[in-house]
Design a protein around this motif. Sequence first.
Motif, short mmCIF file in Angstrom:
data_model
loop_
_atom_site.label_atom_id
_atom_site.label_comp_id
_atom_site.label_asym_id
_atom_site.label_seq_id
_atom_site.Cartn_x
_atom_site.Cartn_y
_atom_site.Cartn_z
N ALA A 1 6.39 -97.09 26.07
CA ALA A 1 7.48 -97.43 25.15
C ALA A 1 7.37 -96.17 24.04
CB ALA A 1 7.38 -98.82 24.54
N LYS A 2 6.19 -96.03 23.48
CA LYS A 2 6.12 -95.10 22.39
C LYS A 2 6.70 -93.62 22.82
CE LYS A 2 1.87 -93.40 21.85
NZ LYS A 2 0.50 -93.13 21.58
N TRP A 3 5.97 -93.45 24.30
CA TRP A 3 6.36 -91.92 24.57
C TRP A 3 7.77 -91.94 24.77
CZ3 TRP A 3 3.88 -88.38 22.53
CH2 TRP A 3 2.60 -88.48 22.40
N LEU A 4 8.33 -92.80 25.56
CA LEU A 4 9.75 -92.65 26.06
C LEU A 4 10.92 -92.56 24.77
CD1 LEU A 4 9.82 -95.34 28.86
CD2 LEU A 4 9.97 -92.77 29.17
N ALA A 5 10.29 -93.49 23.60
CA ALA A 5 11.24 -93.41 22.38
C ALA A 5 11.00 -91.94 21.80
CB ALA A 5 10.79 -94.55 21.56
N LEU A 6 9.86 -91.56 21.76
CA LEU A 6 9.70 -90.23 21.02
C LEU A 6 10.20 -89.12 21.79
CD1 LEU A 6 6.70 -88.81 19.10
CD2 LEU A 6 7.59 -87.52 21.30
N ALA A 7 10.00 -89.14 23.16
CA ALA A 7 10.91 -88.09 23.79
C ALA A 7 12.21 -88.18 23.92
CB ALA A 7 10.25 -88.48 25.53
N ALA A 8 12.81 -89.40 24.07
CA ALA A 8 14.14 -89.23 23.67
C ALA A 8 14.78 -88.86 22.34
CB ALA A 8 14.66 -90.95 23.97
N VAL A 9 14.12 -89.20 21.33
CA VAL A 9 14.47 -88.58 20.21
C VAL A 9 14.36 -87.07 19.92
CG1 VAL A 9 13.96 -88.63 17.55
CG2 VAL A 9 13.95 -90.67 19.00
N ALA A 10 13.19 -86.70 20.59
CA ALA A 10 12.93 -85.44 20.44
C ALA A 10 13.71 -84.62 21.48
CB ALA A 10 11.56 -84.90 20.74
N THR B 1 0.57 -83.81 21.49
CA THR B 1 1.40 -83.97 23.10
C THR B 1 2.86 -83.83 22.48
OG1 THR B 1 -0.39 -85.40 23.66
CG2 THR B 1 1.79 -85.88 24.66
N ALA B 2 3.34 -84.61 21.32
CA ALA B 2 4.51 -84.53 20.94
C ALA B 2 4.99 -83.07 20.76
CB ALA B 2 4.47 -85.17 19.49
N THR B 3 4.03 -81.87 20.47
CA THR B 3 4.58 -80.65 20.29
C THR B 3 5.02 -80.11 21.44
OG1 THR B 3 2.81 -80.38 18.21
CG2 THR B 3 3.65 -78.24 19.30
N MET B 4 4.07 -80.54 22.56
CA MET B 4 4.19 -79.96 24.09
C MET B 4 5.66 -80.61 24.21
SD MET B 4 0.66 -79.89 26.13
CE MET B 4 0.00 -81.29 25.56
N ALA B 5 5.85 -81.72 24.09
CA ALA B 5 7.24 -82.32 24.64
C ALA B 5 8.32 -81.62 24.17
CB ALA B 5 7.24 -83.87 24.15
N GLY B 6 8.22 -81.22 22.63
CA GLY B 6 9.32 -80.43 22.03
C GLY B 6 9.56 -79.18 22.78
N MET B 7 8.32 -78.50 23.12
CA MET B 7 8.46 -77.22 23.52
C MET B 7 9.15 -77.33 25.19
SD MET B 7 4.29 -76.08 22.92
CE MET B 7 4.48 -74.73 24.19
#
Length: 446
Positions: free
Chosen positions: A24-33, A151-157
Amino acid sequence: MKSGCIKQLAALGRRAALYIRALAKWLALAAVAGVLCGVVGAVFHIGVHRVTALRAEHPWLLWCLPLAGLVIVGFYKLTRTEGQGTNDIIDEVHSGRGLSIWLLPAIFLGTVLTHLCGGSAGREGAALQMGGTIGYHTGRLFRLDDRDLRTATMAGMAAFFAALFGTPLAATVFAIVVISVGVMYHAALIPCLTASLTAYGVACLMGVEPTRFTVEMPALEPWMLARAAVLAALCALVSVLFCGVIHFAEHQMRKRLPNPWVRVAVGGLAVIALTYLCGTTDYNGAGMEVITAAVEQGTARPEAFLLKLLFTAVTLAAGFKGGEVVPSFFVGATFGCVAGPLLGIPAGAAAALGLVAVFCGATNCPIASIFLAVELFGDGGLLYFALACGISYMLSGYNGLYSSQTILYSKLKAQYINVHTNAHHAGDPLREPPAAGRVKEGDSVS
C-alpha cells in the motif's frame, strides 16, 4: 494445541499485514510521484517542443545562445545547485546524499533555454534529474527512511523518463539497473513500474505522443545476424568515442576556462560558429527529425554522427543543460544508417540497430536497451536488437555517460570488481580494483 495454532495464525497475520502495508505504501507513493512526474513531464515535453518550433521560425535566436547560457549559470548560482547533475541523482541512490528541490526548476529552465537557442542536447538528463528530485521529495512527504528514499528516487526517475519518451517498461528497468551495473534492485520493481505507468498515462492524457518509429526489420537468417553483429561491434566503438569525447571536452573546458560565466559564453559562441560552418541547423537541439529520417527513410549524411558528437560535447561542456541520451540516439542512428548498407543491412534497420547499440554501450544497460528497442520499434527485430545490445555492452568496455555509475561485475568473466564507470583499468579482470572502490561482495551498494 489450540494456543499454538492461535500463535501461528497471529504470526501469519502479522507477516501478511507487513506485506500489505508495504504494498500500500509503495502504490500510494508511486501514484503520487507518477502523477507529479506525468504533469511536469508533459509540460516540459510541450515546452521543449514549442521552443524548438519557435527557433525554427526565428533562426536569429541562435545568436542568443551565449546570453541564455549566462542566465542558466546565474539561475544555478542563485539556487545553489551549480555543478549538480545526473551523477548526483545516482549518488543519492548509492549513498543517500539528498537532493535540493531547487534542482527541479533549475534543470527545467536550463534545458528549455538550451533548446530555445540552439544548443545540442537531449531531454533525458533533465528527465532523470527532475524525476529523481520529485521522487526523493515525495518520499520525504511520506516520511520514508533513508533506504526507502533511494527507492522513491528511482521511482521518480522511471516515471519522468516514461512521461517523456512513452516507454514505461524500458524506463522502469533503466532506472533500476543504471545505478549499479550487474544487480537489479527487485524491491524497486513495483514502485518504479507503477510510477512509470501512472506518469505515462498522465502524459498521454495531456497530449504527449509516445516516441515511436516505423521500421521494417529483415527476416531472421544467419548471415544477417552475422552482419548485425559486426555493426554492433562498430557501434560499441562509436559509444566509446561518444563517451570519451563528452568527458574529454568537459574536462578541458573546465581546466582552460574555470570561470563558468566565461565558459558558457565561449561555448555558446563556438556552437554558433559551428552552425554557420556546417551550413545547417540539423545538429542544434535534439535532432529528432534527423533520427526519424535515418530510421524511417534510411537517409543520413556520412559525417552526421561525428558532427552531432562535436556539437553535443561543446554544448554540455560549456555548461548548457539537457542530456546525452537523445544525442546518442542521433549518433547511433546516423552511424548505423551509413555503415549498415556497407555491410548489406537495409539502411533503416541498421539505423534502428545503431540507435539501440550506441545507447546500450553508453549507458551499460543491455536489458533496458532491449526493452527500449521493442517499445520504440516493435518486436519484429527482437533477436537482432538483443544480439546488438549484448555485443555492444561487452565490447564497449567500462566507459559510460555517468561517472557515478558503478559496475559490480566484470564484463569478461564472472568476477566481482565493483568500480566506477570511466575508472582506469576498471574492467581488467586480472587486476585488483582500487581499495577505495572495493567493497565485500554482499555488502549493500544501493
